[in-house]
Each structure stands twice: as C-alpha cells, then as structure tokens.
Design a protein around this motif. Sequence first.
Motif, PDB file in Angstrom:
ATOM      1  N   CYS A  78      42.337 -14.047 -31.643  1.00  0.00           N
ATOM      2  CA  CYS A  78      41.480 -14.690 -32.641  1.00  0.00           C
ATOM      3  C   CYS A  78      40.228 -15.217 -31.940  1.00  0.00           C
ATOM      4  O   CYS A  78      40.334 -15.929 -30.938  1.00  0.00           O
ATOM      5  CB  CYS A  78      42.232 -15.845 -33.309  1.00  0.00           C
ATOM      6  SG  CYS A  78      41.216 -16.796 -34.461  1.00  0.00           S
ATOM      7  N   PRO A  79      39.047 -14.863 -32.433  1.00  0.00           N
ATOM      8  CA  PRO A  79      37.820 -15.317 -31.788  1.00  0.00           C
ATOM      9  C   PRO A  79      37.560 -16.825 -31.944  1.00  0.00           C
ATOM     10  O   PRO A  79      36.744 -17.382 -31.224  1.00  0.00           O
ATOM     11  CB  PRO A  79      36.712 -14.509 -32.477  1.00  0.00           C
ATOM     12  CG  PRO A  79      37.300 -14.010 -33.734  1.00  0.00           C
ATOM     13  CD  PRO A  79      38.779 -13.961 -33.549  1.00  0.00           C
ATOM     14  N   VAL A  80      38.277 -17.490 -32.831  1.00  0.00           N
ATOM     15  CA  VAL A  80      38.068 -18.925 -33.039  1.00  0.00           C
ATOM     16  C   VAL A  80      39.034 -19.766 -32.205  1.00  0.00           C
ATOM     17  O   VAL A  80      38.617 -20.674 -31.483  1.00  0.00           O
ATOM     18  CB  VAL A  80      38.208 -19.281 -34.543  1.00  0.00           C
ATOM     19  CG1 VAL A  80      38.122 -20.778 -34.771  1.00  0.00           C
ATOM     20  CG2 VAL A  80      37.148 -18.554 -35.357  1.00  0.00           C
ATOM     21  N   CYS A  81      40.353 -19.452 -32.287  1.00  0.00           N
ATOM     22  CA  CYS A  81      41.341 -20.307 -31.612  1.00  0.00           C
ATOM     23  C   CYS A  81      42.146 -19.595 -30.526  1.00  0.00           C
ATOM     24  O   CYS A  81      43.046 -20.184 -29.941  1.00  0.00           O
ATOM     25  CB  CYS A  81      42.286 -20.910 -32.645  1.00  0.00           C
ATOM     26  SG  CYS A  81      43.428 -19.724 -33.373  1.00  0.00           S
ATOM     27  N   SER A  82      41.865 -18.334 -30.277  1.00  0.00           N
ATOM     28  CA  SER A  82      42.526 -17.515 -29.244  1.00  0.00           C
ATOM     29  C   SER A  82      44.003 -17.212 -29.525  1.00  0.00           C
ATOM     30  O   SER A  82      44.748 -16.849 -28.620  1.00  0.00           O
ATOM     31  CB  SER A  82      42.396 -18.169 -27.863  1.00  0.00           C
ATOM     32  OG  SER A  82      41.043 -18.259 -27.504  1.00  0.00           O
ATOM     33  N   ALA A  83      44.430 -17.354 -30.775  1.00  0.00           N
ATOM     34  CA  ALA A  83      45.808 -16.998 -31.116  1.00  0.00           C
ATOM     35  C   ALA A  83      45.988 -15.488 -31.012  1.00  0.00           C
ATOM     36  O   ALA A  83      45.056 -14.720 -31.263  1.00  0.00           O
ATOM     37  CB  ALA A  83      46.128 -17.464 -32.538  1.00  0.00           C
ATOM     38  N   ASP A  84      47.199 -15.055 -30.630  1.00  0.00           N
ATOM     39  CA  ASP A  84      47.425 -13.609 -30.543  1.00  0.00           C
ATOM     40  C   ASP A  84      47.707 -13.025 -31.930  1.00  0.00           C
ATOM     41  O   ASP A  84      47.804 -13.747 -32.919  1.00  0.00           O
ATOM     42  CB  ASP A  84      48.538 -13.284 -29.549  1.00  0.00           C
ATOM     43  CG  ASP A  84      49.902 -13.826 -29.942  1.00  0.00           C
ATOM     44  OD1 ASP A  84      50.157 -13.992 -31.152  1.00  0.00           O
ATOM     45  OD2 ASP A  84      50.718 -14.056 -29.038  1.00  0.00           O
ATOM     46  N   LYS A  85      47.823 -11.699 -31.980  1.00  0.00           N
ATOM     47  CA  LYS A  85      47.957 -10.996 -33.260  1.00  0.00           C
ATOM     48  C   LYS A  85      49.193 -11.420 -34.054  1.00  0.00           C
ATOM     49  O   LYS A  85      49.188 -11.359 -35.276  1.00  0.00           O
ATOM     50  CB  LYS A  85      48.003  -9.486 -33.024  1.00  0.00           C
ATOM     51  CG  LYS A  85      46.661  -8.878 -32.692  1.00  0.00           C
ATOM     52  CD  LYS A  85      46.756  -7.393 -32.391  1.00  0.00           C
ATOM     53  CE  LYS A  85      47.231  -6.598 -33.574  1.00  0.00           C
ATOM     54  NZ  LYS A  85      47.236  -5.148 -33.325  1.00  0.00           N
ATOM     55  N   SER A  86      50.238 -11.880 -33.371  1.00  0.00           N
ATOM     56  CA  SER A  86      51.457 -12.254 -34.086  1.00  0.00           C
ATOM     57  C   SER A  86      51.270 -13.495 -34.960  1.00  0.00           C
ATOM     58  O   SER A  86      52.083 -13.760 -35.844  1.00  0.00           O
ATOM     59  CB  SER A  86      52.597 -12.508 -33.089  1.00  0.00           C
ATOM     60  OG  SER A  86      52.334 -13.667 -32.324  1.00  0.00           O
ATOM     61  N   LYS A  87      50.203 -14.233 -34.736  1.00  0.00           N
ATOM     62  CA  LYS A  87      49.922 -15.448 -35.538  1.00  0.00           C
ATOM     63  C   LYS A  87      49.138 -15.139 -36.811  1.00  0.00           C
ATOM     64  O   LYS A  87      48.788 -16.047 -37.554  1.00  0.00           O
ATOM     65  CB  LYS A  87      49.141 -16.477 -34.700  1.00  0.00           C
ATOM     66  CG  LYS A  87      49.845 -16.910 -33.463  1.00  0.00           C
ATOM     67  CD  LYS A  87      51.089 -17.694 -33.784  1.00  0.00           C
ATOM     68  CE  LYS A  87      51.713 -18.186 -32.494  1.00  0.00           C
ATOM     69  NZ  LYS A  87      53.080 -18.564 -32.639  1.00  0.00           N
ATOM     70  N   PHE A  88      48.847 -13.871 -37.043  1.00  0.00           N
ATOM     71  CA  PHE A  88      48.078 -13.469 -38.219  1.00  0.00           C
ATOM     72  C   PHE A  88      49.004 -12.978 -39.322  1.00  0.00           C
ATOM     73  O   PHE A  88      50.039 -12.373 -39.054  1.00  0.00           O
ATOM     74  CB  PHE A  88      47.102 -12.346 -37.866  1.00  0.00           C
ATOM     75  CG  PHE A  88      45.838 -12.840 -37.211  1.00  0.00           C
ATOM     76  CD1 PHE A  88      44.644 -12.869 -37.908  1.00  0.00           C
ATOM     77  CD2 PHE A  88      45.855 -13.286 -35.903  1.00  0.00           C
ATOM     78  CE1 PHE A  88      43.485 -13.332 -37.317  1.00  0.00           C
ATOM     79  CE2 PHE A  88      44.700 -13.738 -35.297  1.00  0.00           C
ATOM     80  CZ  PHE A  88      43.510 -13.766 -36.002  1.00  0.00           C
ATOM     81  N   LYS A  89      48.602 -13.247 -40.549  1.00  0.00           N
ATOM     82  CA  LYS A  89      49.315 -12.735 -41.719  1.00  0.00           C
ATOM     83  C   LYS A  89      48.444 -11.662 -42.361  1.00  0.00           C
ATOM     84  O   LYS A  89      47.282 -11.903 -42.685  1.00  0.00           O
ATOM     85  CB  LYS A  89      49.565 -13.865 -42.718  1.00  0.00           C
ATOM     86  CG  LYS A  89      50.354 -13.409 -43.921  1.00  0.00           C
ATOM     87  CD  LYS A  89      50.646 -14.552 -44.848  1.00  0.00           C
ATOM     88  CE  LYS A  89      51.425 -14.038 -46.043  1.00  0.00           C
ATOM     89  NZ  LYS A  89      51.627 -15.093 -47.027  1.00  0.00           N
ATOM     90  N   LEU A  90      49.037 -10.479 -42.539  1.00  0.00           N
ATOM     91  CA  LEU A  90      48.310  -9.357 -43.118  1.00  0.00           C
ATOM     92  C   LEU A  90      48.088  -9.553 -44.605  1.00  0.00           C
ATOM     93  O   LEU A  90      48.966 -10.033 -45.316  1.00  0.00           O
ATOM     94  CB  LEU A  90      49.070  -8.056 -42.901  1.00  0.00           C
ATOM     95  CG  LEU A  90      49.204  -7.580 -41.471  1.00  0.00           C
ATOM     96  CD1 LEU A  90      50.148  -6.383 -41.417  1.00  0.00           C
ATOM     97  CD2 LEU A  90      47.864  -7.210 -40.905  1.00  0.00           C
ATOM     98  N   ASP A  91      46.898  -9.186 -45.073  1.00  0.00           N
ATOM     99  CA  ASP A  91      46.616  -9.113 -46.505  1.00  0.00           C
ATOM    100  C   ASP A  91      47.146  -7.771 -46.987  1.00  0.00           C
ATOM    101  O   ASP A  91      46.869  -6.746 -46.376  1.00  0.00           O
ATOM    102  CB  ASP A  91      45.116  -9.160 -46.796  1.00  0.00           C
ATOM    103  CG  ASP A  91      44.530 -10.544 -46.625  1.00  0.00           C
ATOM    104  OD1 ASP A  91      45.293 -11.526 -46.570  1.00  0.00           O
ATOM    105  OD2 ASP A  91      43.294 -10.643 -46.566  1.00  0.00           O
ATOM    106  N   SER A  92      47.914  -7.772 -48.061  1.00  0.00           N
ATOM    107  CA  SER A  92      48.413  -6.510 -48.604  1.00  0.00           C
ATOM    108  C   SER A  92      48.596  -6.626 -50.096  1.00  0.00           C
ATOM    109  O   SER A  92      48.700  -7.714 -50.640  1.00  0.00           O
ATOM    110  CB  SER A  92      49.738  -6.125 -47.943  1.00  0.00           C
ATOM    111  OG  SER A  92      50.679  -7.157 -48.115  1.00  0.00           O
ATOM    112  N   THR A  93      48.600  -5.470 -50.752  1.00  0.00           N
ATOM    113  CA  THR A  93      48.836  -5.407 -52.181  1.00  0.00           C
ATOM    114  C   THR A  93      49.996  -4.484 -52.450  1.00  0.00           C
ATOM    115  O   THR A  93      50.251  -3.546 -51.693  1.00  0.00           O
ATOM    116  CB  THR A  93      47.592  -4.893 -52.939  1.00  0.00           C
ATOM    117  OG1 THR A  93      47.239  -3.609 -52.410  1.00  0.00           O
ATOM    118  CG2 THR A  93      46.417  -5.836 -52.801  1.00  0.00           C
ATOM    119  N   VAL A  94      50.720  -4.760 -53.521  1.00  0.00           N
ATOM    120  CA  VAL A  94      51.873  -3.924 -53.896  1.00  0.00           C
ATOM    121  C   VAL A  94      51.466  -3.000 -55.005  1.00  0.00           C
ATOM    122  O   VAL A  94      50.736  -3.317 -55.872  1.00  0.00           O
ATOM    123  CB  VAL A  94      53.047  -4.813 -54.350  1.00  0.00           C
ATOM    124  CG1 VAL A  94      54.208  -3.961 -54.785  1.00  0.00           C
ATOM    125  CG2 VAL A  94      53.462  -5.736 -53.232  1.00  0.00           C
TER     126      VAL A  94
END
Length: 94
Positions: A78-94
């Motif tokens: 994350c460019p703001v807080c340096s969190a890795d990808k596992s800290k992200f929640k994907l946007d998705s639609t069903v």
Amino acid sequence: AFTRRRLLPPRSADDVDVETEELSEADRLRAEEKFMVKGSGNAVCQSCQYKYEANRGDVEYPIAAGTRFEDLPEDWRCPVCSADKSKFKLDSTV
C-alpha cells in the motif's frame, strides 16, 4: 373493514412430510448454488482505506494503468501505510 378468509381443509401428516421434504431439498439446492464472482480489479486497504484502482495503476511502484489488483507483484505494498496485499479487500460483484 371486514375481510373474508378462505378456509383450507385440514392437512394430513403426509402433506406435512412432503412439504418438509420439499423444503429440505430446496435448502440443499440453495446451499450448492454457485454464482460467478466478477472482480473489478480494484481493492481497498483494510488498514488505511486506500483504494487501489486498476484503471489508474500505481505511479510510485510503477504499476501501469489497467493492471488488476490480482495481477500486482507479491512484493507490492500500500503506498499510504505499507500494508501488504493480504490486508486488502477485493471489490467484486456477483
């Protein structure tokens, strides 16, 4: 106001069993139902709420515009807080 109600004949035990069996079958089918989940390529950091937008990319890494979140390198952070990808929640639609 008075409303009329139609009286239904009493149900037999067999009717109740069939109704319960149908409900159980419907519940089983509902549990097995699968939907296609379509990812937007975007994701939100759960630490700082930064939103990665695929159509913009990340100019600091550099990540080209049009790169989906799922396709980012494993070492991207994350460019703001340096969190890795596992800290992200994907946007998705069903």
